[in-house]
Design a protein around this motif. Structure first.
Motif, PDB file in Angstrom:
ATOM      1  N   ARG A 164       0.867  -1.180  -0.109  1.00 58.09           N
ATOM      2  CA  ARG A 164      -0.129   0.097  -0.137  1.00 58.09           C
ATOM      3  C   ARG A 164       1.005   1.333  -0.145  1.00 58.09           C
ATOM      4  NH1 ARG A 164      -1.403   4.095  -0.150  1.00 58.09           N
ATOM      5  NH2 ARG A 164      -3.163   5.461   0.892  1.00 58.09           N
ATOM      6  N   ASP A 165       2.024   1.213   0.644  1.00 60.23           N
ATOM      7  CA  ASP A 165       2.791   2.498   0.792  1.00 60.23           C
ATOM      8  C   ASP A 165       3.481   2.868  -0.318  1.00 60.23           C
ATOM      9  OD1 ASP A 165       4.737   0.495   1.095  1.00 60.23           O
ATOM     10  OD2 ASP A 165       5.364   0.965   3.162  1.00 60.23           O
ATOM     11  N   ASP A 193       2.118   7.041  -2.315  1.00 61.57           N
ATOM     12  CA  ASP A 193       2.052   8.102  -1.420  1.00 61.57           C
ATOM     13  C   ASP A 193       1.153   9.251  -1.824  1.00 61.57           C
ATOM     14  OD1 ASP A 193       3.489  10.917  -0.481  1.00 61.57           O
ATOM     15  OD2 ASP A 193       3.816   9.280   0.859  1.00 61.57           O
ATOM     16  N   VAL A 194       0.359   9.616  -0.796  1.00 62.24           N
ATOM     17  CA  VAL A 194      -0.721  10.470  -0.988  1.00 62.24           C
ATOM     18  C   VAL A 194      -0.041  11.825  -1.473  1.00 62.24           C
ATOM     19  CG1 VAL A 194      -2.351  12.051   0.032  1.00 62.24           C
ATOM     20  CG2 VAL A 194      -2.177   9.595   0.476  1.00 62.24           C
ATOM     21  N   VAL A 195       1.025  12.358  -1.144  1.00 57.95           N
ATOM     22  CA  VAL A 195       1.669  13.560  -1.472  1.00 57.95           C
ATOM     23  C   VAL A 195       2.151  13.325  -3.043  1.00 57.95           C
ATOM     24  CG1 VAL A 195       3.662  15.138  -1.229  1.00 57.95           C
ATOM     25  CG2 VAL A 195       2.517  14.071   0.841  1.00 57.95           C
ATOM     26  N   GLU A 196       2.764  12.224  -3.256  1.00 53.90           N
ATOM     27  CA  GLU A 196       3.043  11.996  -4.748  1.00 53.90           C
ATOM     28  C   GLU A 196       1.977  11.871  -5.490  1.00 53.90           C
ATOM     29  OE1 GLU A 196       5.489   8.629  -4.792  1.00 53.90           O
ATOM     30  OE2 GLU A 196       7.010   9.780  -3.373  1.00 53.90           O
ATOM     31  N   ARG A 218      -1.844  -3.967   2.868  1.00 54.27           N
ATOM     32  CA  ARG A 218      -1.311  -3.316   4.029  1.00 54.27           C
ATOM     33  C   ARG A 218      -0.681  -4.033   5.118  1.00 54.27           C
ATOM     34  NH1 ARG A 218      -3.994   1.749   4.477  1.00 54.27           N
ATOM     35  NH2 ARG A 218      -5.936   2.136   3.785  1.00 54.27           N
TER      36      ARG A 218
END
Length: 200
Positions: free
Chosen positions: A58-59, A62-65, A165
């Motif tokens: 899941r990681d 990344d939300v920012v990217e 996750r």
């Protein structure tokens, strides 16, 4: 295609009819099956993150990217105990098109016909561990008791990316809904007209 309907909140001034135009699992080499560039980028990212392994973490997303597409992203978690899918994030652009926000809601809260169609894609992605694509033609109509005038047409290309996750199984799904011109599939394959199945 399969006709369906989307629940709309009471404050909405439109009804939404939809037809499934295409559904398929995607594997290596299938990037060209995607029409939206954003979906092709996400698909490539998913393939690269897997590095040949059987599950993508899941990681890796990344939300920012993912900022440029965050408004059209949805995130669902698998609830094994309930045999259901819980919506964690429902992008604002998707809410605007569909007229309903599913954040915090289970997939089982959809009307039966719609829920079955949506769940089919997530079940397939969970068991196959491969991305899943579905293309829907959405027809919006003004809500009126006497005359329902068409308000617009939208083509959604939805890409479901299965991720993990826990590292023990597919328990999360990153979904991107790309909005395309309604005639984007013209000449590629036919789309049946959506029937009169809007929700009052």
């Amino acid at each position: 295609g399969d006709p369906g309907r989307m629940p709309a909140p009471k404050q909405s001034d439109f009804e939404l009819n939809w037809t499934i135009a295409r559904e398929a699992s995607l594997g290596p080499g299938d990037e060209s099956a995607l029409l939206a560039e954003a979906n092709r980028r996400l698909f490539r990212r998913w393939m690269a993150a897997g590095r040949g392994e059987w599950m993508v973490p899941r990681d890796a997303f990344d939300v920012v990217e993912l900022g440029s597409v965050i408004g059209s992203l949805c995130v669902y978690d698998r609830d094994e105990a309930a045999d259901d899918y819980l919506c964690r994030v429902f992008g604002g652009a998707v809410v605007a098109d569909l007229g309903v926000d599913m954040t915090g809601q289970y997939m089982s809260s959809y009307p039966a016909e719609l829920g079955d169609a949506v769940r089919r894609g997530y079940d397939t992605a969970r068991t196959s561990r491969w991305p899943y694509i579905s293309v829907h033609l959405l027809i919006r109509s003004e809500r009126d008791d006497f005359y329902r005038r068409e308000d617009g047409r939208v083509l959604h290309e939805k890409l479901v990316l299965p991720v993990t996750r826990s590292g023990r199984g597919i328990d999360c799904f990153i979904t991107h809904v790309a909005r395309l011109p309604a005639d984007a599939l013209r000449g590629v394959f036919p789309i049946a007209e959506a029937g009169p199945n809007g929700v009052a």
